[in-house]
Design a protein around this motif. Structure first.
Motif, PDB file in Angstrom:
ATOM      1  N   TYR A 179      -8.905   2.895 -12.250  1.00  0.00           N
ATOM      2  CA  TYR A 179      -7.454   2.726 -12.221  1.00  0.00           C
ATOM      3  C   TYR A 179      -6.772   3.577 -13.286  1.00  0.00           C
ATOM      4  O   TYR A 179      -5.662   4.084 -13.075  1.00  0.00           O
ATOM      5  N   ASP A 208      -9.013   7.847  -2.336  1.00  0.00           N
ATOM      6  CA  ASP A 208      -9.117   8.742  -3.491  1.00  0.00           C
ATOM      7  C   ASP A 208      -9.324  10.188  -3.078  1.00  0.00           C
ATOM      8  O   ASP A 208      -8.874  11.110  -3.772  1.00  0.00           O
ATOM      9  N   ALA A 251       0.836  -1.208   0.000  1.00  0.00           N
ATOM     10  CA  ALA A 251       0.000   0.000   0.000  1.00  0.00           C
ATOM     11  C   ALA A 251       0.870   1.257   0.000  1.00  0.00           C
ATOM     12  O   ALA A 251       0.543   2.249  -0.677  1.00  0.00           O
ATOM     13  N   ARG A 303      -6.670   6.367  -9.647  1.00  0.00           N
ATOM     14  CA  ARG A 303      -7.422   6.277  -8.408  1.00  0.00           C
ATOM     15  C   ARG A 303      -7.622   4.808  -8.042  1.00  0.00           C
ATOM     16  O   ARG A 303      -7.348   3.911  -8.841  1.00  0.00           O
ATOM     17  N   THR A 304      -8.105   4.559  -6.845  1.00  0.00           N
ATOM     18  CA  THR A 304      -8.239   3.194  -6.346  1.00  0.00           C
ATOM     19  C   THR A 304      -9.674   2.720  -6.236  1.00  0.00           C
ATOM     20  O   THR A 304      -9.916   1.529  -6.094  1.00  0.00           O
ATOM     21  N   LEU A 353       2.268   1.754  -3.562  1.00  0.00           N
ATOM     22  CA  LEU A 353       1.242   2.195  -4.494  1.00  0.00           C
ATOM     23  C   LEU A 353       0.896   3.671  -4.292  1.00  0.00           C
ATOM     24  O   LEU A 353       0.798   4.439  -5.256  1.00  0.00           O
ATOM     25  N   LEU A 388      -6.107   1.661   2.488  1.00  0.00           N
ATOM     26  CA  LEU A 388      -5.681   0.805   1.388  1.00  0.00           C
ATOM     27  C   LEU A 388      -5.090  -0.498   1.909  1.00  0.00           C
ATOM     28  O   LEU A 388      -5.319  -1.570   1.335  1.00  0.00           O
ATOM     29  N   CYS A 434      -9.625  -6.366  -2.346  1.00  0.00           N
ATOM     30  CA  CYS A 434      -9.180  -6.227  -3.725  1.00  0.00           C
ATOM     31  C   CYS A 434      -9.755  -7.293  -4.639  1.00  0.00           C
ATOM     32  O   CYS A 434      -9.807  -7.112  -5.853  1.00  0.00           O
ATOM     33  N   LEU A 474       1.264   6.809  -6.827  1.00  0.00           N
ATOM     34  CA  LEU A 474       0.060   7.518  -7.255  1.00  0.00           C
ATOM     35  C   LEU A 474       0.054   8.983  -6.813  1.00  0.00           C
ATOM     36  O   LEU A 474      -0.571   9.821  -7.457  1.00  0.00           O
TER      37      LEU A 474
END
Length: 266
Positions: free
Chosen positions: A226, A237, A36, A230-231, A39, A186, A201, A43
């Motif tokens: 994605y 987000d 997490a 964004r998630t 990522l 996340l 997920c 991002l």
């Protein structure tokens, strides 16, 4: 900013609201906490710290870097002379330079930043105490013990030998409570995706619309989320929108041909 890889240490998390099962192992939490963190680091534009340690071999900042033939006169502040740089006439001091807020010459080094923290400063074989320097702004390393950084160093010598200066530091902006909340959400999402798939997920399916017994369900296409960086997790987000609204892939950089950059040690 120095070229960064991914985070070396996972960001701190708070799983109070995660409601994990009792059999969730610490190894599982640690693994998905690291995932997490990586990522969200990517991002959010690779700007938050701390980064992996970066080691450089810098030299002291001089105000007449564009006029190397005047550097032997480095000393007390003296008379001003005009010189031409980039098509613009400027004034420069022959014998030193003063900062905008200082009555005396400052002994400082510029580091590519923003600097998160200083790991160590080694001048020759001696490791300086953290009371001998401080960081001003986003990347100015100022000497505060009455001594001064060397004007140059022996780049052919190994770290720790005489006539060398090595600075090891970490870059990035500090993490705030919002960042901790985002990486916690996340991490919880990823951990729950490792179980039954009821949530987390693995809950996303390649399904956008379902009609059953007269009831119609419409789901968002996760691939579109994605592609926008964004998630699909509201808490995550919301944070990404505030810290990286334009979905930058990396920090912006400004380069100047007049400013020598510290040599990066690999």
């Amino acid at each position: 900013m120095p070229l960064q890889t991914d985070v070396c240490d996972p960001w701190p998390i708070d799983l109070t609201c995660c409601d994990l099962s009792d059999d969730t192992s610490p190894e599982t939490i640690e693994r998905w906490q690291k995932v997490a963190s990586i990522l969200l680091f990517r991002l959010s534009g690779r700007r938050l710290g701390p980064s992996c340690p970066v080691t450089v071999r810098p030299c002291r900042r001089q105000c007449l870097e564009a006029l190397p033939w005047l550097t032997p006169y480095w000393g007390a502040v003296g008379p001003w002379i005009p010189y031409l740089s980039d098509g613009v006439w400027r004034n420069a001091s022959v014998c030193g330079c003063r900062g905008d807020c200082s009555c005396e010459e400052l002994c400082e080094i510029r580091l590519d930043g923003p600097v998160y923290d200083i790991v160590s400063v080694q001048e020759g074989p001696e490791t300086l105490p953290d009371t001998a320097y401080r960081v001003d702004g986003s990347g100015t390393l100022l000497r505060t013990d009455g001594e001064c950084w060397p004007d140059c160093q022996d780049m052919a010598a190994a770290e720790g030998e005489e006539d060398t200066l090595t600075v090891t530091y970490r870059t990035g902006l500090p993490l705030d409570e919002a960042a901790v909340a985002a990486v916690s959400a996340l991490t919880c999402h990823l951990i729950k995706g490792c179980g039954t798939g009821a949530c987390g997920c693995k809950a996303n399916r390649n399904l956008t619309r379902l009609n059953r017994q007269g009831t119609e369900y419409e789901f968002a296409d996760p691939t579109l989320v994605y592609s926008e960086g964004r998630t699909g997790i509201p808490d995550v987000d919301l944070w990404l929108v505030t810290v990286n609204p334009h979905r930058l892939a990396s920090p912006s950089r400004v380069y100047s041909p007049d400013f020598p950059r510290p040599r990066l040690v690999r």
